[in-house]
Structures are given as C-alpha cells and as structure tokens.
Write a protein that holds these residues in place. Structure first.
Motif, mmCIF file in Angstrom:
data_model
loop_
_atom_site.group_PDB
_atom_site.id
_atom_site.type_symbol
_atom_site.label_atom_id
_atom_site.label_comp_id
_atom_site.label_asym_id
_atom_site.label_seq_id
_atom_site.Cartn_x
_atom_site.Cartn_y
_atom_site.Cartn_z
ATOM 1 N N MET A 1 0.831 -1.192 0.000
ATOM 2 C CA MET A 1 0.000 0.000 0.000
ATOM 3 C C MET A 1 0.874 1.253 0.000
ATOM 4 O O MET A 1 0.421 2.312 -0.386
ATOM 5 C CB MET A 1 -0.904 -0.029 1.228
ATOM 6 C CG MET A 1 -2.079 0.907 1.161
ATOM 7 S SD MET A 1 -3.154 0.673 -0.240
ATOM 8 C CE MET A 1 -4.419 -0.306 0.453
ATOM 9 N N ARG A 2 2.103 1.143 0.392
ATOM 10 C CA ARG A 2 3.004 2.287 0.468
ATOM 11 C C ARG A 2 3.283 2.877 -0.917
ATOM 12 O O ARG A 2 3.455 4.071 -1.063
ATOM 13 C CB ARG A 2 4.292 1.862 1.153
ATOM 14 C CG ARG A 2 5.260 2.976 1.349
ATOM 15 C CD ARG A 2 6.473 2.490 2.138
ATOM 16 N NE ARG A 2 7.504 3.474 2.136
ATOM 17 C CZ ARG A 2 7.695 4.380 3.074
ATOM 18 N NH1 ARG A 2 6.884 4.413 4.110
ATOM 19 N NH2 ARG A 2 8.664 5.247 2.993
ATOM 20 N N LEU A 7 3.221 7.135 -5.269
ATOM 21 C CA LEU A 7 2.664 7.520 -6.568
ATOM 22 C C LEU A 7 1.825 8.791 -6.441
ATOM 23 O O LEU A 7 1.916 9.696 -7.284
ATOM 24 C CB LEU A 7 1.807 6.376 -7.130
ATOM 25 C CG LEU A 7 1.195 6.618 -8.503
ATOM 26 C CD1 LEU A 7 2.289 6.747 -9.550
ATOM 27 C CD2 LEU A 7 0.251 5.487 -8.857
ATOM 28 N N GLY A 8 1.047 8.909 -5.392
ATOM 29 C CA GLY A 8 0.236 10.104 -5.172
ATOM 30 C C GLY A 8 1.087 11.345 -4.948
ATOM 31 O O GLY A 8 0.804 12.415 -5.486
ATOM 32 N N GLY A 14 4.287 16.590 -9.621
ATOM 33 C CA GLY A 14 4.237 16.865 -11.058
ATOM 34 C C GLY A 14 3.251 17.960 -11.401
ATOM 35 O O GLY A 14 3.536 18.836 -12.225
ATOM 36 N N VAL A 15 2.099 17.943 -10.771
ATOM 37 C CA VAL A 15 1.092 18.977 -11.005
ATOM 38 C C VAL A 15 1.612 20.332 -10.523
ATOM 39 O O VAL A 15 1.457 21.353 -11.211
ATOM 40 C CB VAL A 15 -0.241 18.617 -10.318
ATOM 41 C CG1 VAL A 15 -1.199 19.787 -10.322
ATOM 42 C CG2 VAL A 15 -0.862 17.409 -10.990
ATOM 43 N N ALA A 16 2.237 20.356 -9.367
ATOM 44 C CA ALA A 16 2.775 21.610 -8.842
ATOM 45 C C ALA A 16 3.876 22.151 -9.747
ATOM 46 O O ALA A 16 3.929 23.358 -10.035
ATOM 47 C CB ALA A 16 3.307 21.399 -7.425
ATOM 48 N N ALA A 17 4.751 21.281 -10.229
ATOM 49 C CA ALA A 17 5.833 21.721 -11.115
ATOM 50 C C ALA A 17 5.272 22.255 -12.432
ATOM 51 O O ALA A 17 5.769 23.257 -12.968
ATOM 52 C CB ALA A 17 6.797 20.575 -11.372
#
Length: 75
Positions: A1-2, A7-8, A14-17
């Motif tokens: 589960m880690r 991945l999250g 990636g979205v912030a960059a």
C-alpha cells in the motif's frame, strides 16, 4: 500500500511543477517594457478623452442621488 502513497506524492509534485512552469511562461509573455506600458496608457487616455468629449457610451449619474435597486421605491 506504500507505493500508492509514493505515486500520489509524485503526481502531486508533477502537477505543482507544471503550474510553476505555466506561471513563469505567463509572466514572461505578459512582461512589457516601460515604453510599451506608456504607449498603451497614452492610447487608453486618448480613447477616454475622445469618449468623454463625444459622450459616446457614457451615462450621467447624479452624485446626490444613490443608484436605485429593484426593491426600493422610486423617490
């Protein structure tokens, strides 16, 4: 589960960059030289003066009378 957490976090990074890259590009695109700003202001001022002289698209509002709304009776 880690690995889901990793991945999250990677997706969030990636979205912030991507947002940072887009913001920088937008700032560069909108960067104007002082001469360009002066020219735009002169054009806008000339348009405003021309519109005020001809009265095109202007509405006169009395300073003594507040604007009316739909729920107030006319005076």
């Amino acid at each position: 589960m880690r690995w889901w957490k990793i991945l999250g976090l990677a997706a969030f990074a990636g979205v912030a960059a991507t947002g940072v890259v887009i913001a920088r590009a937008e700032r560069r695109r909108r960067a104007y030289t002082p001469e360009e700003i002066r020219e735009r202001l002169r054009i806008r001022h000339a348009e405003a003066v021309t519109g005020a002289v001809t009265g095109a698209g202007t509405e006169t509002v009395s300073a003594a009378e507040p604007p009316r709304t739909g729920d107030q009776p006319p005076r």
